[in-house]
Design a protein around this motif. Structure first.
Motif, mmCIF file in Angstrom:
data_model
loop_
_atom_site.group_PDB
_atom_site.id
_atom_site.type_symbol
_atom_site.label_atom_id
_atom_site.label_comp_id
_atom_site.label_asym_id
_atom_site.label_seq_id
_atom_site.Cartn_x
_atom_site.Cartn_y
_atom_site.Cartn_z
ATOM 1 N N GLY A 128 0.835 -1.188 0.000
ATOM 2 C CA GLY A 128 0.000 0.000 0.000
ATOM 3 C C GLY A 128 0.872 1.241 0.000
ATOM 4 N N ILE A 129 0.372 2.322 -0.592
ATOM 5 C CA ILE A 129 1.099 3.582 -0.641
ATOM 6 C C ILE A 129 1.054 4.236 0.737
ATOM 7 C CG2 ILE A 129 1.333 5.768 -1.897
ATOM 8 C CD1 ILE A 129 1.509 3.213 -3.631
ATOM 9 N N SER A 130 2.087 4.995 1.068
ATOM 10 C CA SER A 130 2.130 5.702 2.344
ATOM 11 C C SER A 130 0.886 6.575 2.494
ATOM 12 C CB SER A 130 3.385 6.568 2.409
ATOM 13 O OG SER A 130 3.500 7.190 3.667
ATOM 14 N N GLY A 131 0.184 6.395 3.614
ATOM 15 C CA GLY A 131 -1.040 7.150 3.860
ATOM 16 C C GLY A 131 -2.293 6.343 3.599
ATOM 17 N N TYR B 251 -1.646 0.839 9.981
ATOM 18 C CA TYR B 251 -2.811 0.568 10.834
ATOM 19 C C TYR B 251 -3.240 -0.887 10.658
ATOM 20 C CZ TYR B 251 -7.596 0.752 12.646
ATOM 21 O OH TYR B 251 -8.749 0.496 13.345
ATOM 22 N N LEU B 252 -3.240 -1.353 9.415
ATOM 23 C CA LEU B 252 -3.588 -2.748 9.124
ATOM 24 C C LEU B 252 -2.606 -3.692 9.804
ATOM 25 C CD1 LEU B 252 -5.132 -4.949 7.585
ATOM 26 C CD2 LEU B 252 -3.717 -4.441 5.570
ATOM 27 N N ALA B 253 -1.314 -3.346 9.794
ATOM 28 C CA ALA B 253 -0.298 -4.187 10.442
ATOM 29 C C ALA B 253 -0.598 -4.355 11.925
ATOM 30 C CB ALA B 253 1.084 -3.571 10.249
ATOM 31 N N ASN B 254 -0.961 -3.261 12.581
ATOM 32 C CA ASN B 254 -1.271 -3.328 14.007
ATOM 33 C C ASN B 254 -2.575 -4.074 14.273
ATOM 34 O OD1 ASN B 254 0.953 -1.909 15.327
ATOM 35 N ND2 ASN B 254 0.242 -0.109 14.233
ATOM 36 N N GLN B 255 -3.522 -4.007 13.348
ATOM 37 C CA GLN B 255 -4.749 -4.788 13.490
ATOM 38 C C GLN B 255 -4.443 -6.292 13.461
ATOM 39 O OE1 GLN B 255 -7.373 -3.210 10.332
ATOM 40 N NE2 GLN B 255 -8.786 -2.622 11.959
ATOM 41 N N PRO C 130 -4.676 -2.451 2.446
ATOM 42 C CA PRO C 130 -5.690 -1.646 3.113
ATOM 43 C C PRO C 130 -6.935 -1.528 2.231
ATOM 44 C CG PRO C 130 -3.551 -0.551 3.156
ATOM 45 C CD PRO C 130 -3.436 -1.701 2.214
ATOM 46 N N THR C 131 -8.090 -1.495 2.858
ATOM 47 C CA THR C 131 -9.343 -1.369 2.111
ATOM 48 C C THR C 131 -9.934 0.031 2.254
ATOM 49 O OG1 THR C 131 -10.576 -2.254 3.998
ATOM 50 C CG2 THR C 131 -9.874 -3.821 2.294
ATOM 51 N N THR C 132 -9.119 0.988 2.644
ATOM 52 C CA THR C 132 -9.595 2.359 2.812
ATOM 53 C C THR C 132 -10.044 2.917 1.458
ATOM 54 O OG1 THR C 132 -7.301 3.086 2.580
ATOM 55 C CG2 THR C 132 -8.152 2.859 4.814
ATOM 56 N N PRO C 133 -11.072 3.767 1.446
ATOM 57 C CA PRO C 133 -11.586 4.306 0.182
ATOM 58 C C PRO C 133 -10.560 5.119 -0.603
ATOM 59 C CG PRO C 133 -13.132 4.698 1.988
ATOM 60 C CD PRO C 133 -11.871 4.198 2.607
#
Length: 348
Positions: free
Chosen positions: A14-17, A22-26, A111-114
């Motif tokens: 994933g690109i920075s940002g 956050y996914l890693a910590n999840q 990441p699945t962020t929009p």
């Protein structure tokens, strides 16, 4: 369940940002532990804790990250999480290849962020100051076919790991005794001090100060013994090159009483023999320190160690915040201050 199924390697991309860290910590929370490795950590200034990217050091950063991950694989740490951008398949190959060799089940996550593929939003959200042009370039070279199979078909542009050389170095661990009876060991990645006095450093700590799961994480990585790192692998060459000028009399005395060849093992042995003469347990134990970065925490014994720092300086290396690792939440934080300013429990 087989050992292979129980050991997990997560390859994040994933690109920075985008929410990758956050996914890693999840994943860490879901799995109840593990270690995260990221090339970005190489650029964290140990004195300020700030991210200081240097384009000419990117190859060093990836080598550093890979070596740390490979060491964890050899110890069977699980899960291992690779928190890198991984825009191209070849970037992930060293981790996947080594993971498969060590019996890890590989899983790829994004990441699945929009906004994960929205260049302008990524530019606004990333914490490392990555320029918009760089983000757009990363998105343009993004490999859509990113599977274990496609990764293994690529040719990595990173320097290939020399397993035979590494195994030989591990097998040839050199140990010397100090005047205090402690052991200085030359390991594959560092030179460290081990022994009874080293273990005693943490005996006076409150028993409930370091969470038990933090201790378990450290023991998964290091085993039951504690150690004080004197030199890291990237400092070996400088230290050896300066040895005979820095310790003229000690080297002369050792060479008078012992035969050393000109091979690398003999050079290391001479270096270790000098260390055994000049490093003593003349330390002061300040207490327990803690550093926090995001959701990560690391706890350690804060040590002032005059003879070791004098040795480092004579060999052309900088002063070091000596500390004895006690435990960490998900990953051990490096390149951050570990001195008296971090104390959460003062021995005095």
């Amino acid at each position: 369940m087989s050992d292979q199924a129980e050991k997990k390697l997560y390859i994040l991309r994933g690109i920075s940002g985008s929410g990758k860290s956050y996914l890693a910590n999840q994943i860490i929370e879901k799995e109840g532990g593990g270690q995260i490795f990221s090339a970005d950590d190489y650029f964290i200034n140990k004195n300020t804790g700030k991210y200081e990217y240097k384009a000419d050091k990117i190859a060093n950063a990836h080598t550093w990250s890979q070596n740390r991950a490979w060491d964890a694989m050899e110890k069977g740490v699980t899960p291992i999480i690779i928190d890198n951008t991984n825009t191209k398949c070849w970037e992930a190959k060293p981790y996947v290849e080594e993971g498969l060799k060590n019996g890890y089940k590989v899983e790829i996550q994004e990441p699945t962020t929009p906004w994960a593929k929205n260049a302008e939003e990524l530019f606004n959200r990333n914490q490392h100051g990555v320029p918009l042009e760089s983000i757009m370039s990363m998105l343009n070279r993004w490999d859509d076919d990113f599977t274990v199979q496609s990764i293994m078909k690529t040719k990595s542009k990173f320097k290939k790991r020399d397993n035979n050389k590494r195994q030989k170095l591990n097998q040839q661990t050199i140990t010397v005794k100090t005047a205090d009876g402690e052991e200085i060991r030359f390991m594959s990645g560092y030179v460290g001090l081990f022994g009874t006095k080293t273990e005693e450093l943490c005996n006076d700590n409150p028993t409930d100060l370091v969470p038990k799961d933090y201790i378990v994480q450290r023991e998964k990585r290091d085993g039951p013994e504690h150690h004080l790192t004197i030199f890291f692998v990237n400092e070996f060459k400088t230290a050896q090159n300066n040895l005979e000028k820095a310790y003229v009399e000690e080297v002369k005395d050792l060479k008078t009483n012992k035969k050393y060849n000109n091979d690398q093992e003999s050079k290391i042995q001479l270096w270790m023999d000098v260390l055994s003469k000049v490093i003593t347990c003349d330390w002061k134990n300040f207490g327990v320190g803690k550093v926090v970065q995001g959701s990560d925490e690391t706890m350690f014994q804060v040590i002032d160690w005059p003879s070791a720092n004098e040795c480092r300086q004579k060999l052309g290396l900088g002063k070091k915040d000596f500390h004895l690792s006690l435990g960490f939440k998900a990953r051990d934080l490096h390149n951050v201050p570990k001195n008296v300013s971090t104390l959460v429990w003062n021995k005095e």
